[in-house]
Scaffold this motif. Structure first.
Motif, short mmCIF file in Angstrom:
data_model
loop_
_atom_site.label_atom_id
_atom_site.label_comp_id
_atom_site.label_asym_id
_atom_site.label_seq_id
_atom_site.Cartn_x
_atom_site.Cartn_y
_atom_site.Cartn_z
N LYS A 153 0.78 -1.11 0.00
CA LYS A 153 0.16 0.20 0.06
C LYS A 153 0.74 1.35 0.14
CE LYS A 153 -4.00 -1.92 2.34
NZ LYS A 153 -5.20 -1.72 3.39
N PHE A 154 0.30 2.31 -0.56
CA PHE A 154 0.78 3.71 -0.71
C PHE A 154 -0.15 4.59 0.02
CE2 PHE A 154 3.64 1.26 -3.42
CZ PHE A 154 4.76 1.69 -3.17
N THR A 155 -0.09 5.54 0.59
CA THR A 155 -0.70 6.85 0.85
C THR A 155 0.10 7.88 0.81
OG1 THR A 155 -2.11 5.31 2.57
CG2 THR A 155 -2.40 7.54 2.82
N ALA A 156 -0.80 8.95 -0.09
CA ALA A 156 -0.12 10.38 -0.10
C ALA A 156 -1.10 11.31 0.17
CB ALA A 156 0.49 10.21 -1.76
N ALA A 157 -0.59 12.43 1.00
CA ALA A 157 -1.35 13.32 1.44
C ALA A 157 -0.99 14.63 0.37
CB ALA A 157 -0.87 14.06 2.75
N ARG A 158 -2.22 15.53 0.37
CA ARG A 158 -2.14 16.82 -0.42
C ARG A 158 -1.07 17.68 0.20
NH1 ARG A 158 -4.33 17.14 -5.40
NH2 ARG A 158 -4.52 19.60 -5.08
N LYS A 159 -0.24 18.52 -0.69
CA LYS A 159 0.76 19.35 -0.18
C LYS A 159 -0.06 20.66 0.62
CE LYS A 159 4.56 22.10 -1.74
NZ LYS A 159 5.33 22.61 -2.85
N ASP A 160 -1.25 21.23 0.10
CA ASP A 160 -1.81 22.15 0.67
C ASP A 160 -2.80 21.78 1.68
OD1 ASP A 160 -0.51 24.02 -0.80
OD2 ASP A 160 -1.90 23.51 -2.57
N PRO A 161 -2.99 22.77 2.89
CA PRO A 161 -4.07 22.30 3.61
C PRO A 161 -5.52 22.23 3.13
CG PRO A 161 -2.71 24.12 4.46
CD PRO A 161 -2.44 23.91 3.10
N GLY A 178 -8.85 10.82 5.85
CA GLY A 178 -9.16 10.44 4.66
C GLY A 178 -9.12 10.90 3.42
N VAL A 179 -8.44 12.18 3.33
CA VAL A 179 -8.34 13.41 2.47
C VAL A 179 -7.00 12.97 1.81
CG1 VAL A 179 -9.98 15.00 2.94
CG2 VAL A 179 -7.73 15.04 3.72
N THR A 180 -6.83 11.80 1.15
CA THR A 180 -5.58 11.33 0.70
C THR A 180 -5.68 10.38 -0.76
OG1 THR A 180 -5.56 9.30 2.10
CG2 THR A 180 -4.37 11.13 2.88
N ILE A 185 -15.53 8.75 -10.83
CA ILE A 185 -14.73 10.13 -10.32
C ILE A 185 -16.14 10.73 -9.47
CG2 ILE A 185 -14.08 12.28 -11.06
CD1 ILE A 185 -13.18 10.87 -13.71
N HIS A 186 -15.88 11.16 -8.33
CA HIS A 186 -16.76 11.59 -7.59
C HIS A 186 -16.06 12.41 -6.13
CE1 HIS A 186 -15.97 7.42 -6.03
NE2 HIS A 186 -15.35 8.01 -5.10
N ASN A 187 -17.22 13.02 -5.46
CA ASN A 187 -16.75 13.56 -4.14
C ASN A 187 -16.82 12.64 -3.19
OD1 ASN A 187 -18.50 15.99 -5.93
ND2 ASN A 187 -16.38 16.31 -5.09
N HIS A 188 -16.06 12.89 -1.87
CA HIS A 188 -16.24 12.09 -0.64
C HIS A 188 -17.08 12.83 0.35
CE1 HIS A 188 -12.95 8.79 -1.51
NE2 HIS A 188 -13.78 8.93 -2.53
N THR A 189 -16.90 14.18 0.44
CA THR A 189 -17.62 15.03 1.28
C THR A 189 -18.03 16.07 0.79
OG1 THR A 189 -15.25 16.02 1.41
CG2 THR A 189 -15.89 14.40 3.28
N LEU A 190 -18.70 16.99 1.60
CA LEU A 190 -19.83 18.01 1.02
C LEU A 190 -19.12 19.39 0.93
CD1 LEU A 190 -22.90 16.78 2.67
CD2 LEU A 190 -22.10 16.09 0.50
N ASN A 191 -18.25 19.62 1.64
CA ASN A 191 -18.00 21.35 1.75
C ASN A 191 -16.50 21.44 1.96
OD1 ASN A 191 -17.97 20.44 4.58
ND2 ASN A 191 -19.20 21.91 5.16
N GLU A 192 -15.61 20.38 1.45
CA GLU A 192 -14.14 20.70 1.83
C GLU A 192 -13.63 21.88 0.91
OE1 GLU A 192 -14.38 18.49 -1.94
OE2 GLU A 192 -15.40 18.14 -0.06
N GLN A 193 -12.42 22.37 1.34
CA GLN A 193 -11.91 23.54 0.56
C GLN A 193 -10.41 23.35 0.48
OE1 GLN A 193 -12.96 27.22 2.34
NE2 GLN A 193 -15.27 26.60 2.73
#
Length: 332
Positions: free
Chosen positions: A223-231, A244-246, A289-297
């Motif tokens: 397994k590999f998990t990678a996070a976004r660079k920006d908050p 879970g935003v990875t 291709i979809h969203n996982h959450t409703l109001n992330e920025q």
């Protein structure tokens, strides 16, 4: 808003006000309300001028009631996220003649993080088509939101669905709601981890080299998990990667150094087409291709994929797709 983007007549009017000392013209951004790029450090619990408060540090002891209620022990990640794995080891799912192991695509979870205004729950439950209505009713009764419902596999038997969940409040109450949903399924009780990891019949060194990251063996899956660079925030709270935003990439050995790959890329809208092109260039199939959450920025989209073949060759195809997204540098 950038001044250069305004209509000429508006720019002339603003320039006149500026000359009179009544207005200061700024560069790109909102006039008079420039966003700050400084974020509160993770675990500080302090407000972030860019859009949210960071989660506060916790210990394993803080989550004892959650683990007891769920009947599953979690892992504390970066001292802020308590992530409880909920694998569907009871299901025998096949996809394109591959017997799917729980770690490849059937690994649900519930993750908890504490903030100054309460505890946040985010997760993903794996449910059969027959279980789904009962799970939905249990979640709604508990006041836990369903933020997405979709599939992670193109073809599967039996039919399985993945539902993402979200809640905010008291951790014990949230855990009871998740437990009610689990009770509507045949999710098995927790079992102790194996004394040793099953062998991984893959050229993991070549896969690591191709992806530029170090994978982890977990229950026979690489397994590999990678996070976004920006908050990432929801406007009020910084969402740490453990929620879970990875991006997740999983390799299931099929013998002879071959693998089935499944997982998902986390992307902003402008990255989607580049990831599609990179995957298809190597013959990797798109699933969803979809969203996982409703109001992330920023607004995030997730692209699930599937392919079988030589593990190292698949990793080489995945690398340009990874590079097409703004990911944090891998930890060394």
């Amino acid at each position: 808003m950038s001044v250069s983007c305004l209509q000429p007549s508006v720019r002339r009017a603003l320039a006149a006000f500026s000359a009179a000392g009544l207005l200061t013209l700024t560069g790109c951004g909102t006039l008079g309300d420039e966003p700050s790029s400084a974020a509160a450090p993770p675990g500080s619990g302090q407000p972030n001028p860019g859009g949210g408060a960071a989660p506060v540090p916790t210990t394993e002891k803080d989550w004892k009631s959650v683990a007891g209620t769920l009947g599953h022990t979690g892992v504390l990640m970066d001292k802020t996220v308590y992530r409880v794995p909920l694998p569907r080891k009871d299901l025998k799912v096949t996809s394109h003649s591959v017997d799917v192991k729980p770690g490849l695509a059937l690994g649900g979870y519930a993750a908890f993080a504490k903030y100054g205004d309460g505890t946040m729950l985010m997760g993903d439950l794996v449910v059969t088509e027959d279980e789904l209505p009962k799970v939905t009713d249990a979640l709604q009764k508990a006041g836990i939101e369903q933020t997405a419902l979709h599939k992670h596999l193109l073809e599967q038997s039996p039919p399985v669905w993945w539902t993402h969940i979200h809640g905010m409040g008291d951790p014990a109450t949230l855990a009871k709601g998740v437990k009610a949903a689990l009770d509507a399924t045949s999710t098995p009780a927790a079992s102790p981890p194996p004394a040793s990891q099953p062998p991984i019949d893959l050229d993991t060194a070549a896969i690591d080299s191709a992806l530029g990251r170090k994978g982890t063996a977990d229950g026979g899956i690489y397994k590999f998990t990678a996070a976004r660079k920006d908050p990432v925030t929801d406007g009020k709270h910084i969402l740490p990667p453990g929620l879970g935003v990875t991006t997740g990439i999983n390799f299931q050995p099929l013998g002879g150094k071959k693998a089935a790959i499944n997982g998902d890329f986390v992307m902003t809208a402008d990255e989607i087409q580049h990831v599609i092109q990179a995957l298809r260039k190597g013959g990797i199939d798109l699933v969803e291709i979809h969203n996982h959450t409703l109001n992330e920025q920023p607004r995030l989209f997730y692209m699930h994929f599937w392919a079988t073949g030589d593990g190292a060759a698949l990793a080489k195809t995945l690398r340009p797709a990874l590079d097409a997204t703004r990911l944090a540098a891998p930890k060394r």
